[in-house]
Design a protein around this motif. Structure first.
Motif, PDB file in Angstrom:
ATOM      1  N   ARG A  72      -3.201   0.517  13.082  1.00 34.82           N
ATOM      2  CA  ARG A  72      -2.186   0.347  11.953  1.00 34.82           C
ATOM      3  C   ARG A  72      -3.617   0.685  10.825  1.00 34.82           C
ATOM      4  O   ARG A  72      -4.402   0.367  10.828  1.00 34.82           O
ATOM      5  N   ILE A  73      -2.997   2.041   9.409  1.00 36.47           N
ATOM      6  CA  ILE A  73      -4.243   2.234   8.521  1.00 36.47           C
ATOM      7  C   ILE A  73      -3.790   1.577   7.308  1.00 36.47           C
ATOM      8  O   ILE A  73      -2.775   1.564   7.126  1.00 36.47           O
ATOM      9  N   VAL A  74      -4.908   0.734   6.459  1.00 34.73           N
ATOM     10  CA  VAL A  74      -4.093   0.565   5.442  1.00 34.73           C
ATOM     11  C   VAL A  74      -5.765   0.181   4.008  1.00 34.73           C
ATOM     12  O   VAL A  74      -6.470   0.588   4.498  1.00 34.73           O
ATOM     13  N   GLY A  75      -5.256   0.814   3.291  1.00 42.45           N
ATOM     14  CA  GLY A  75      -6.037   0.977   2.168  1.00 42.45           C
ATOM     15  C   GLY A  75      -6.745  -0.368   1.604  1.00 42.45           C
ATOM     16  O   GLY A  75      -6.019  -1.490   1.471  1.00 42.45           O
ATOM     17  N   VAL A  76      -8.579  -0.451   1.399  1.00 39.37           N
ATOM     18  CA  VAL A  76      -8.455  -1.208   1.520  1.00 39.37           C
ATOM     19  C   VAL A  76      -8.010  -1.881  -0.342  1.00 39.37           C
ATOM     20  O   VAL A  76      -7.872  -3.139  -0.391  1.00 39.37           O
ATOM     21  N   GLU A  77      -7.819  -1.325  -1.040  1.00 38.26           N
ATOM     22  CA  GLU A  77      -7.345  -1.688  -2.399  1.00 38.26           C
ATOM     23  C   GLU A  77      -6.316  -2.470  -1.956  1.00 38.26           C
ATOM     24  O   GLU A  77      -5.617  -3.416  -2.972  1.00 38.26           O
ATOM     25  N   THR A  78      -5.337  -2.046  -1.332  1.00 35.79           N
ATOM     26  CA  THR A  78      -3.873  -2.695  -0.937  1.00 35.79           C
ATOM     27  C   THR A  78      -3.699  -4.235  -0.778  1.00 35.79           C
ATOM     28  O   THR A  78      -2.970  -5.061  -1.368  1.00 35.79           O
ATOM     29  N   LEU A  79      -5.097  -4.864   0.294  1.00 34.66           N
ATOM     30  CA  LEU A  79      -5.320  -5.706   0.630  1.00 34.66           C
ATOM     31  C   LEU A  79      -5.773  -6.901  -0.787  1.00 34.66           C
ATOM     32  O   LEU A  79      -4.909  -7.586  -0.729  1.00 34.66           O
ATOM     33  N   SER A  80      -6.080  -6.686  -1.696  1.00 35.61           N
ATOM     34  CA  SER A  80      -6.128  -7.143  -3.026  1.00 35.61           C
ATOM     35  C   SER A  80      -4.935  -7.126  -4.150  1.00 35.61           C
ATOM     36  O   SER A  80      -4.854  -8.313  -4.698  1.00 35.61           O
ATOM     37  N   GLY A  81      -4.569  -6.233  -3.557  1.00 37.63           N
ATOM     38  CA  GLY A  81      -3.368  -5.877  -4.402  1.00 37.63           C
ATOM     39  C   GLY A  81      -2.164  -6.024  -3.936  1.00 37.63           C
ATOM     40  O   GLY A  81      -0.501  -6.368  -4.798  1.00 37.63           O
ATOM     41  N   SER A  82      -1.993  -6.420  -2.899  1.00 40.55           N
ATOM     42  CA  SER A  82      -0.583  -6.986  -1.686  1.00 40.55           C
ATOM     43  C   SER A  82      -0.640  -7.967  -0.998  1.00 40.55           C
ATOM     44  O   SER A  82      -0.635  -7.546  -0.033  1.00 40.55           O
ATOM     45  N   ASP A  83       0.212  -8.724  -1.839  1.00 40.09           N
ATOM     46  CA  ASP A  83       0.877 -10.308  -0.493  1.00 40.09           C
ATOM     47  C   ASP A  83       1.636  -9.709   0.340  1.00 40.09           C
ATOM     48  O   ASP A  83       0.983 -10.289   1.818  1.00 40.09           O
ATOM     49  N   ARG A  84       2.455  -9.209  -0.371  1.00 37.40           N
ATOM     50  CA  ARG A  84       3.404  -8.665   0.945  1.00 37.40           C
ATOM     51  C   ARG A  84       2.555  -8.134   2.550  1.00 37.40           C
ATOM     52  O   ARG A  84       2.719  -8.308   2.931  1.00 37.40           O
ATOM     53  N   THR A  85       1.655  -6.885   1.815  1.00 41.58           N
ATOM     54  CA  THR A  85       1.188  -5.987   3.505  1.00 41.58           C
ATOM     55  C   THR A  85       0.072  -7.186   3.782  1.00 41.58           C
ATOM     56  O   THR A  85       0.158  -6.938   4.794  1.00 41.58           O
ATOM     57  N   TYR A  86      -0.473  -7.608   3.003  1.00 40.86           N
ATOM     58  CA  TYR A  86      -1.764  -8.353   3.880  1.00 40.86           C
ATOM     59  C   TYR A  86      -0.691  -9.540   4.749  1.00 40.86           C
ATOM     60  O   TYR A  86      -1.569  -9.744   5.733  1.00 40.86           O
ATOM     61  N   LEU A  87       0.361 -10.573   4.572  1.00 38.99           N
ATOM     62  CA  LEU A  87       0.796 -10.951   5.563  1.00 38.99           C
ATOM     63  C   LEU A  87       1.561 -10.431   6.554  1.00 38.99           C
ATOM     64  O   LEU A  87       1.708 -10.660   7.289  1.00 38.99           O
ATOM     65  N   ASP A  88       2.306  -9.291   5.874  1.00 34.16           N
ATOM     66  CA  ASP A  88       2.440  -8.321   6.780  1.00 34.16           C
ATOM     67  C   ASP A  88       1.891  -7.820   8.386  1.00 34.16           C
ATOM     68  O   ASP A  88       1.518  -8.403   9.913  1.00 34.16           O
ATOM     69  N   ILE A  89       0.779  -8.048   8.057  1.00 36.81           N
ATOM     70  CA  ILE A  89      -0.405  -6.959   9.127  1.00 36.81           C
ATOM     71  C   ILE A  89      -1.150  -8.756   9.129  1.00 36.81           C
ATOM     72  O   ILE A  89      -1.375  -8.660  10.555  1.00 36.81           O
ATOM     73  N   ILE A  90      -0.978 -10.127   8.799  1.00 39.42           N
ATOM     74  CA  ILE A  90      -1.021 -10.911   9.628  1.00 39.42           C
ATOM     75  C   ILE A  90      -0.076 -10.763  10.605  1.00 39.42           C
ATOM     76  O   ILE A  90      -0.326 -11.880  11.736  1.00 39.42           O
TER      77      ILE A  90
END
Length: 388
Positions: A72-90
């Motif tokens: 999976r590729i994620v933008g580092v900026e997205t990590l700080s702006g999207s709680d949902r993305t962060y939890l999905d990755i976890i």
């Protein structure tokens, strides 16, 4: 795929450890090196954390090199702006047995207090393997090493951020207008630092047989000079010895003449199908696209990262950047592995003090902010401003 000697050395060294850093200069092929390193492991899930602007390019690179691991590729900026993305990755990583986290352009996590840094480190703790990629040699970013090494493992340095700074950095604190500032004088104990991190770091320089030539193109600011002088005079009348005001005002001064018509005439004589133009402002970009619709126009902010443009052999620097690292990154978009021609860089230089100041800083590899802090510490702030 055929690896260079440096790429083979990197894979051989870092395949012996589960965490590591590829500090390879732009153009040396660190993405391919990372892929080959990943392929030496038993990972069943890879998370690539990259600047958002480079996601598409990385995706193409992974397809190009037939990368077959789940990823999976994620933008580092997205990590700080999207709680949902962060939890999905976890959630994704919790289901993997041997997760691998790769952080490209790892200077993006140099601010230990940023949300993106905290979340990147936390995701790294869930992974068996961790790798950081950065195109800037470690000797240029000593203070920035601590958060990057902390991501890999706190067991590498075994010291807090303040302990790290006190051990390896000589700095001066000074107070102006009620605010405390720090100015780094030099670094020390570097042999000790390198001995600690050596097993986990591979540092490579770019060596090509092709030549690089820098050409300065002078121009006179005529139609936009009044705007520049108005901003400068207002700055002088309201100068408060504040770094933030200094950077803001010098940015405004530079933007005042960024679309000077004479600049466009100069550029028209330089470009051909093998030319890329780098600029700093949206105003510049829009002007250039309108004037040269068939020429590739990029900004330092997005175009200087992640792109492979070795099919071009000329760059026109339409606007100067305050940060020498941005210019270096931009240069390496065309001067990289796969370049078959000598390359030429054209630097447009206006006849105002700000342009000369930027050139001096770039030559000395000093940012505008660092130059201001040094002048302020030495009580030469007014002298610095007068040079504008």
């Amino acid at each position: 795929m055929t690896l260079s000697a440096d790429q083979n050395k990197a894979v051989h060294q870092l395949s012996k450890v589960k965490v590591g850093a590829l500090f390879m200069e732009p153009g040396t092929g660190k993405t391919l090196t990372a892929i080959e390193l990943i392929n030496t492991t038993d990972t069943d899930y890879c998370l690539f954390i990259v600047p958002f602007s480079t996601k598409e390019n990385l995706s193409k690179e992974l397809v190009k090199w037939n990368f077959s691991r789940p990823y999976r590729i994620v933008g580092v900026e997205t990590l700080s702006g999207s709680d949902r993305t962060y939890l999905d990755i976890i959630s994704d990583m919790s289901q993997a047995n041997h997760a691998f986290v790769i952080v490209d352009e790892s200077l993006k996590i140099k601010n230990i207090n940023a949300i993106r840094t905290y979340r990147t480190i936390e995701l790294g703790r869930l992974a068996e393997y961790r790798l950081i990629l950065n195109g800037t040699p470690i000797s240029k970013n000593i203070l920035d090493l601590w958060p990057q090494m902390n991501f890999l493992s706190p067991k590498i340095l075994k010291m807090t951020e303040n302990e790290f700074k006190d051990t390896f950095v000589s700095y001066v604190k000074f107070k102006q207008d009620g605010k405390w500032h720090e100015f780094i004088k030099n670094y020390h104990n570097l042999d000790y630092l390198y001995s600690i991190i050596a097993p986990f770091v591979f540092d490579a320089k770019l060596n090509l047989s092709k030549k690089q030539k820098h050409v300065s193109i002078d121009y006179s600011i005529t139609e936009r000079i009044e705007q520049y002088e108005t901003i400068r005079d207002n700055f002088l009348n309201n100068f408060m010895n504040d770094p933030n005001i200094f950077i803001k005002m010098t940015q405004s001064m530079q933007m005042a003449y960024c679309d000077e018509p004479i600049k466009l005439k100069k550029v028209s004589k330089l470009i051909d199908d093998n030319t890329v133009i780098f600029c700093k402002f949206i105003r510049s970009k829009n002007t250039l696209i309108e004037a040269f619709p068939t020429t590739k126009v990029l900004t330092y902010g997005t175009g200087s990262l992640g792109l492979n443009l070795q099919e071009y052999n000329k760059i026109v620097f339409f606007d100067k950047t305050f940060d020498y690292a941005q210019q270096e990154q931009a240069e390496r978009r065309i001067y990289r592995m796969g370049q078959s021609e000598d390359v030429t860089y054209y630097h447009l230089t206006g006849d105002v003090g700000l342009e000369s100041m930027i050139d001096r800083n770039i030559k000395n590899k000093v940012t505008m902010l660092s130059a201001f802090k040094k002048a302020a510490m030495e009580n030469k702030g007014k002298e610095l401003i007068d040079n504008l």
